[in-house]
Design a protein around this motif. Structure first.
Motif, PDB file in Angstrom:
ATOM      1  N   ARG A 121       0.844  -1.062  -0.456  1.00 53.65           N
ATOM      2  CA  ARG A 121       0.240  -0.104  -0.064  1.00 53.65           C
ATOM      3  C   ARG A 121       1.009   1.124   0.115  1.00 53.65           C
ATOM      4  O   ARG A 121       0.484   2.362  -0.414  1.00 53.65           O
ATOM      5  CB  ARG A 121      -1.259   0.276   0.976  1.00 53.65           C
ATOM      6  N   ARG A 125       0.790   4.148  -2.872  1.00 51.84           N
ATOM      7  CA  ARG A 125       0.508   5.830  -2.229  1.00 51.84           C
ATOM      8  C   ARG A 125       1.705   6.276  -2.578  1.00 51.84           C
ATOM      9  O   ARG A 125       1.194   7.675  -3.147  1.00 51.84           O
ATOM     10  CB  ARG A 125      -0.077   5.390  -0.730  1.00 51.84           C
ATOM     11  N   TYR A 131      -2.420   7.781  -7.114  1.00 57.11           N
ATOM     12  CA  TYR A 131      -3.473   6.475  -7.845  1.00 57.11           C
ATOM     13  C   TYR A 131      -4.160   7.647  -6.732  1.00 57.11           C
ATOM     14  O   TYR A 131      -4.481   7.307  -4.941  1.00 57.11           O
ATOM     15  CB  TYR A 131      -3.252   5.497  -7.654  1.00 57.11           C
ATOM     16  N   ASP A 132      -5.988   6.913  -6.783  1.00 57.00           N
ATOM     17  CA  ASP A 132      -6.879   7.490  -6.183  1.00 57.00           C
ATOM     18  C   ASP A 132      -6.878   5.776  -4.823  1.00 57.00           C
ATOM     19  O   ASP A 132      -6.469   5.098  -5.365  1.00 57.00           O
ATOM     20  CB  ASP A 132      -8.761   7.409  -6.114  1.00 57.00           C
ATOM     21  N   VAL A 133      -8.430   6.255  -3.592  1.00 58.34           N
ATOM     22  CA  VAL A 133      -7.908   5.587  -2.891  1.00 58.34           C
ATOM     23  C   VAL A 133      -8.647   3.719  -3.394  1.00 58.34           C
ATOM     24  O   VAL A 133      -8.005   2.216  -3.164  1.00 58.34           O
ATOM     25  CB  VAL A 133      -8.717   6.216  -1.486  1.00 58.34           C
ATOM     26  N   ASP A 134      -9.379   4.006  -4.366  1.00 61.70           N
ATOM     27  CA  ASP A 134      -9.745   2.568  -4.121  1.00 61.70           C
ATOM     28  C   ASP A 134      -9.206   1.678  -5.840  1.00 61.70           C
ATOM     29  O   ASP A 134      -9.128   0.566  -5.676  1.00 61.70           O
ATOM     30  CB  ASP A 134     -11.411   2.930  -5.515  1.00 61.70           C
ATOM     31  N   ILE A 136      -6.158   1.685  -5.383  1.00 63.02           N
ATOM     32  CA  ILE A 136      -4.920   1.403  -4.040  1.00 63.02           C
ATOM     33  C   ILE A 136      -5.177  -0.090  -4.055  1.00 63.02           C
ATOM     34  O   ILE A 136      -4.331  -0.594  -3.878  1.00 63.02           O
ATOM     35  CB  ILE A 136      -4.647   2.597  -3.395  1.00 63.02           C
ATOM     36  N   GLU A 137      -6.355   0.292  -3.329  1.00 62.75           N
ATOM     37  CA  GLU A 137      -6.792  -1.084  -2.590  1.00 62.75           C
ATOM     38  C   GLU A 137      -7.106  -2.169  -3.641  1.00 62.75           C
ATOM     39  O   GLU A 137      -6.608  -3.336  -3.665  1.00 62.75           O
ATOM     40  CB  GLU A 137      -8.255  -0.518  -1.751  1.00 62.75           C
TER      41      GLU A 137
END
Length: 272
Positions: A121, A125, A131-134, A136-137
């Protein structure tokens, strides 16, 4: 696979299903079709299952052979863009899943096959632009899924050489760093995994041109893979693979042996 599925997975399966239909209609088996283009039966199967992308030049040749009037080429051209995992990386990931031997040199970060979720992660980041949070996950989930190959009943033989500089960065903070070093220490004791650290302070270094990966396929083809800022190279040319194989052999002699690597990781754990 849920939200971790690559964005064009359904389209790749559709193109693969079309190829299977046209192949069968033309009276070809996967083996006979592969022999016409000097590629393995397994590669044809992977394309038909949607696991390996069909390349434009091969699509054109298949259209001509199977008499499909450009249907495969048109279907390929209308596929959605691969956003999270570029098309040039998909072929490498497919080859990695099939490999019977994997050798990795990395000087920038812990190799993806050995990363913890927190470290992965932190790597994603760090990307610029972000990248946006989604995203990245989804990328983290894919990376964790990718590590399953090391835990198969019969895993590939794997070797890792990591430059110590990559272990001195504390990506994600102290807790993430400590967890990552612990995972490396655990991996160092796993049968079939060889882990070596290339120490700082050397007067010679065979890996100054950057990270790379060597693969051996089930049919004993040797491949090499390198990433750059804007793309990657999957190398099948024997001369190119041979040069990188020589570099990897030299890096292993320059790196700490496995016992000394374990001692260094223990030392790093004591510092964290």
């Amino acid at each position: 696979m849920g939200t971790t599925a690559r964005r064009n997975a359904s389209a790749m399966k559709m193109v693969g299903a079309l190829l299977a239909l046209y192949r069968q209609t033309a009276g070809h088996t996967q083996r006979s079709l592969g022999e016409r283009f000097v590629i393995s039966e397994q590669q044809i199967a992977s394309i038909e299952q949607g696991r390996r992308p069909l390349k434009p030049d091969l699509a054109e040749q298949l259209d001509e052979l199977l008499g499909t009037k450009g249907a495969l080429s048109i279907a390929l051209s209308k596929m959605p863009e691969v956003d999270l995992v570029p098309l040039w990386a998909e072929e490498y990931l497919d080859r990695e899943r099939e490999a019977i031997a994997i050798s990795v040199y990395d000087s920038l970060a812990v190799p993806g096959q050995l990363q913890t979720e927190g470290y992965a992660r932190a790597v994603f980041r760090s990307r610029v632009p972000v990248y946006d949070v989604d995203e990245i996950e989804q990328l983290v989930a894919r990376r964790m899924e990718r590590q399953e190959i090391l835990h198969r009943k019969v895993p590939p033989t794997t070797s890792f050489v990591i430059w110590e500089a990559a272990l001195r960065d504390h990506l994600g903070g102290e807790a993430v760093y400590a967890e990552q070093v612990r995972k490396l220490r655990e991996c160092a004791d796993v049968p079939g995994i060889t882990l070596q650290v290339l120490p700082l302070g050397r007067t010679s270094h065979a890996g100054l041109d950057g990270p790379f990966v060597l693969l051996e396929t089930p049919d004993y083809q040797r491949l090499a893979y390198m990433e750059t800022q804007r793309g990657s190279h999957l190398i099948a040319d024997p001369d190119g693979v041979g040069i990188l194989t020589q570099k990897y052999a030299m890096l292993r002699t320059q790196a700490l042996n496995t016992e000394d690597t374990r001692e260094l990781l223990d030392h790093l754990l004591g510092e964290s």
